[in-house]
Design a protein around this motif. Sequence first.
Motif, PDB file in Angstrom:
ATOM      1  N   ALA A  62       0.774  -1.117   0.207  1.00 43.60           N
ATOM      2  CA  ALA A  62      -0.122   0.302  -0.063  1.00 43.60           C
ATOM      3  C   ALA A  62       1.221   1.809   0.157  1.00 43.60           C
ATOM      4  O   ALA A  62       0.452   1.967  -0.403  1.00 43.60           O
ATOM      5  N   SER A  63       2.394   0.916   0.867  1.00 45.56           N
ATOM      6  CA  SER A  63       2.983   2.212   0.730  1.00 45.56           C
ATOM      7  C   SER A  63       3.042   2.760  -0.986  1.00 45.56           C
ATOM      8  O   SER A  63       3.760   3.949  -1.294  1.00 45.56           O
ATOM      9  N   ARG A  64       3.483   1.700  -1.285  1.00 48.51           N
ATOM     10  CA  ARG A  64       4.264   1.881  -2.954  1.00 48.51           C
ATOM     11  C   ARG A  64       3.097   2.502  -3.336  1.00 48.51           C
ATOM     12  O   ARG A  64       3.282   3.465  -4.529  1.00 48.51           O
ATOM     13  N   MET A  65       2.119   1.647  -3.444  1.00 51.50           N
ATOM     14  CA  MET A  65       0.966   2.891  -4.188  1.00 51.50           C
ATOM     15  C   MET A  65       1.027   4.382  -4.057  1.00 51.50           C
ATOM     16  O   MET A  65       0.301   4.919  -4.993  1.00 51.50           O
ATOM     17  N   LEU A  66       1.236   4.397  -2.325  1.00 54.08           N
ATOM     18  CA  LEU A  66       0.738   5.673  -2.261  1.00 54.08           C
ATOM     19  C   LEU A  66       2.215   6.694  -2.638  1.00 54.08           C
ATOM     20  O   LEU A  66       1.815   7.707  -3.521  1.00 54.08           O
ATOM     21  N   THR A  67       3.043   6.063  -2.413  1.00 48.37           N
ATOM     22  CA  THR A  67       4.043   6.564  -3.747  1.00 48.37           C
ATOM     23  C   THR A  67       4.160   7.285  -4.555  1.00 48.37           C
ATOM     24  O   THR A  67       3.865   7.814  -5.643  1.00 48.37           O
ATOM     25  N   GLN A  68       3.328   6.080  -5.725  1.00 48.35           N
ATOM     26  CA  GLN A  68       2.845   6.349  -6.569  1.00 48.35           C
ATOM     27  C   GLN A  68       2.047   7.016  -6.652  1.00 48.35           C
ATOM     28  O   GLN A  68       1.996   8.100  -8.272  1.00 48.35           O
ATOM     29  N   LEU A  69       1.272   7.317  -6.261  1.00 48.13           N
ATOM     30  CA  LEU A  69       0.084   8.606  -5.884  1.00 48.13           C
ATOM     31  C   LEU A  69       0.835   9.857  -6.251  1.00 48.13           C
ATOM     32  O   LEU A  69      -0.200  10.650  -5.534  1.00 48.13           O
ATOM     33  N   GLY A  70       1.743   9.411  -5.277  1.00 48.02           N
ATOM     34  CA  GLY A  70       1.877  11.073  -4.764  1.00 48.02           C
ATOM     35  C   GLY A  70       2.028  11.453  -3.345  1.00 48.02           C
ATOM     36  O   GLY A  70       2.096  12.879  -2.532  1.00 48.02           O
ATOM     37  N   ILE A  71       1.641  10.459  -3.063  1.00 49.60           N
ATOM     38  CA  ILE A  71       0.675  10.924  -1.681  1.00 49.60           C
ATOM     39  C   ILE A  71       2.168  10.291   0.063  1.00 49.60           C
ATOM     40  O   ILE A  71       2.561  11.219   0.758  1.00 49.60           O
ATOM     41  N   TRP A  72       2.830   9.679  -0.461  1.00 52.34           N
ATOM     42  CA  TRP A  72       3.498   9.390   0.626  1.00 52.34           C
ATOM     43  C   TRP A  72       4.819   9.974   0.906  1.00 52.34           C
ATOM     44  O   TRP A  72       5.504  10.286   1.994  1.00 52.34           O
ATOM     45  N   GLN A  73       5.190  10.402  -0.209  1.00 52.34           N
ATOM     46  CA  GLN A  73       6.591  11.404   0.202  1.00 52.34           C
ATOM     47  C   GLN A  73       6.448  12.477   0.798  1.00 52.34           C
ATOM     48  O   GLN A  73       6.712  12.677   1.562  1.00 52.34           O
ATOM     49  N   GLN A  74       4.488  13.245   1.003  1.00 51.14           N
ATOM     50  CA  GLN A  74       4.414  14.149   1.903  1.00 51.14           C
ATOM     51  C   GLN A  74       4.247  13.484   3.739  1.00 51.14           C
ATOM     52  O   GLN A  74       3.922  14.540   4.338  1.00 51.14           O
ATOM     53  N   TYR A 127      -6.912  14.200   0.392  1.00 55.01           N
ATOM     54  CA  TYR A 127      -7.879  15.013  -1.102  1.00 55.01           C
ATOM     55  C   TYR A 127      -7.445  15.712  -1.582  1.00 55.01           C
ATOM     56  O   TYR A 127      -7.896  16.856  -1.982  1.00 55.01           O
ATOM     57  N   GLU A 128      -6.457  16.497  -0.491  1.00 56.09           N
ATOM     58  CA  GLU A 128      -5.593  17.965  -1.718  1.00 56.09           C
ATOM     59  C   GLU A 128      -4.864  17.135  -2.747  1.00 56.09           C
ATOM     60  O   GLU A 128      -4.846  18.209  -3.959  1.00 56.09           O
ATOM     61  N   ALA A 129      -4.931  15.754  -3.475  1.00 55.34           N
ATOM     62  CA  ALA A 129      -4.538  14.931  -4.265  1.00 55.34           C
ATOM     63  C   ALA A 129      -5.361  15.031  -5.193  1.00 55.34           C
ATOM     64  O   ALA A 129      -5.157  15.510  -6.316  1.00 55.34           O
ATOM     65  N   ALA A 130      -6.471  14.739  -5.137  1.00 54.62           N
ATOM     66  CA  ALA A 130      -7.655  14.825  -5.729  1.00 54.62           C
ATOM     67  C   ALA A 130      -8.141  15.562  -6.387  1.00 54.62           C
ATOM     68  O   ALA A 130      -8.462  15.904  -7.507  1.00 54.62           O
ATOM     69  N   ARG A 131      -8.252  16.912  -5.469  1.00 56.34           N
ATOM     70  CA  ARG A 131      -8.641  18.438  -5.950  1.00 56.34           C
ATOM     71  C   ARG A 131      -7.348  18.797  -6.581  1.00 56.34           C
ATOM     72  O   ARG A 131      -7.849  19.498  -7.496  1.00 56.34           O
ATOM     73  N   SER A 132      -6.244  18.619  -6.344  1.00 57.08           N
ATOM     74  CA  SER A 132      -5.458  18.715  -7.203  1.00 57.08           C
ATOM     75  C   SER A 132      -5.582  18.318  -9.052  1.00 57.08           C
ATOM     76  O   SER A 132      -5.549  19.021 -10.043  1.00 57.08           O
ATOM     77  N   LEU A 133      -5.908  17.600  -8.776  1.00 60.12           N
ATOM     78  CA  LEU A 133      -5.651  16.381 -10.401  1.00 60.12           C
ATOM     79  C   LEU A 133      -8.107  16.736 -10.874  1.00 60.12           C
ATOM     80  O   LEU A 133      -7.528  16.293 -11.829  1.00 60.12           O
ATOM     81  N   GLY A 134      -8.591  17.637  -9.992  1.00 62.62           N
ATOM     82  CA  GLY A 134      -9.549  17.817 -11.213  1.00 62.62           C
ATOM     83  C   GLY A 134     -10.254  17.086 -10.249  1.00 62.62           C
ATOM     84  O   GLY A 134     -11.517  16.912 -11.404  1.00 62.62           O
ATOM     85  N   VAL A 135     -10.444  16.392  -9.489  1.00 66.41           N
ATOM     86  CA  VAL A 135     -11.570  15.641  -8.914  1.00 66.41           C
ATOM     87  C   VAL A 135     -12.415  16.900  -9.212  1.00 66.41           C
ATOM     88  O   VAL A 135     -12.456  17.216  -8.119  1.00 66.41           O
ATOM     89  N   SER A 136     -14.209  16.178  -9.384  1.00 60.85           N
ATOM     90  CA  SER A 136     -15.111  16.907  -8.579  1.00 60.85           C
ATOM     91  C   SER A 136     -15.595  16.757  -7.789  1.00 60.85           C
ATOM     92  O   SER A 136     -15.505  15.115  -7.326  1.00 60.85           O
ATOM     93  N   PHE A 137     -15.888  17.794  -6.949  1.00 60.72           N
ATOM     94  CA  PHE A 137     -16.738  17.058  -5.554  1.00 60.72           C
ATOM     95  C   PHE A 137     -18.133  18.164  -4.930  1.00 60.72           C
ATOM     96  O   PHE A 137     -17.983  18.720  -5.732  1.00 60.72           O
TER      97      PHE A 137
END
Length: 412
Positions: A62-74, A127-137
């Motif tokens: 899961a941490s590898r996945m979060l790394t790919q999604l740009g979350i883990w580094q944060q 949440y911030e990653a989704a918002r920055s990618l243009g996901v609608s809420f």
Amino acid sequence: MAKKTKTTDMFDVLIAGGGYVGLSLAVALKQGDPGVKCAVVDPKPMDQLHKDPRASAIAAAASRMLTQLGIWQQIEAESQPINEMIVTDSKLRDTVRPVFLTFGGETAEGEPFAHMMPNGIMMPALYEAARSLGVSFFAPGTAETFRTLSDHVELELADSAVLKGRLLVAADGVRSKLRDLAGIRTVNWDYGQSGIVTTVKHERPHGGRAEEHFLPAGPFAILPLPDNRSSLVWTEKTLDADRLVKSDDFTFELELERRFGHHLGTLEVAGPRRAYALGLKLARDFVKPRFALIGDAAHGIHPIAGQGLNLGFKDVAALAEVLIDARRLGQDLGAFDVLERYQRWRRFDTFQMGVVTDVLNRLFSNDSDVLRAVRDFGLGLVDRMPGLKSQFIKEAAGFAGPVPKLLSGEPI
């Protein structure tokens, strides 16, 4: 009656539920193909994202996945690697708890098999990653009902708004309303147990060691956090758990010390204490035409193996890969044959984990001397078999079975 208003946009994917799993799927889809039109319904309010006092075990996959999604580094700096795990089995009154099984903490050099992560750190990052990618809420906008048409699905919200999408994904939790509306039956039963969750601060460092103490009422897990703190998942019979949560601080801490021990010095409860009813709930089907279940909406299992959230992340990785592959081939994302690929990938693995956790809980949550002798022999046998221990670590790290690309650390 309020007038229903339909959005003019046609979304590719509507995700009902804005928790870890729902937001992770939105981010994975947008990263896999920025052209995917994705909407999240009913995310948690922004002012609540930091307030979840709990912590979660994040497996290496899961941490590898979060790394790919740009979350883990944060968020990695706020996590605690699990460097070692020990398993004991004893009666509550025993003064010594012999260790029957130990696990090293690495799946590969420099990669712990799991981390402990405060929930209040992970949610805002997703949440911030989704918002920055243009996901609608759409919030507040709780999903109320839906209907499936030939080429799309219409999702009605509590405020009478109606959204249209090629696919509706239910990530709305173990009591999923949308799962019930879809007519998907579940296999479920109540264990008569509740998990008490809280955080403690202790005098001495834990060294990144996790502990699982099997006691007659159920497992007592000590999971390391930064700054000389640990997260507890303390299983008791439901009536006893409710009594403990409502008790005064002195009584609670006295009972806590009986189970925790004194090896880490003086203890101090450092977070709210809450009890959650424990049971098994597995959806018989994960998909219907234009409809899919992920996360707790598809499976709720006992926390004895710490795999609940990680199963949800596996769902995300598998469904995102299936949908992005289908989109590249020009296929309809909501078509049943597309969704069936996801179901074949995830349903057996989920049922298998549900059975394993159920058997473990029934085997260890009792005071039978005969069963204790049998299970302690089994634990000792596993401890002396490096190959079998490696397989257990591989399973705990999330690398067993066919692994989706994101969980292997690869982009879709």
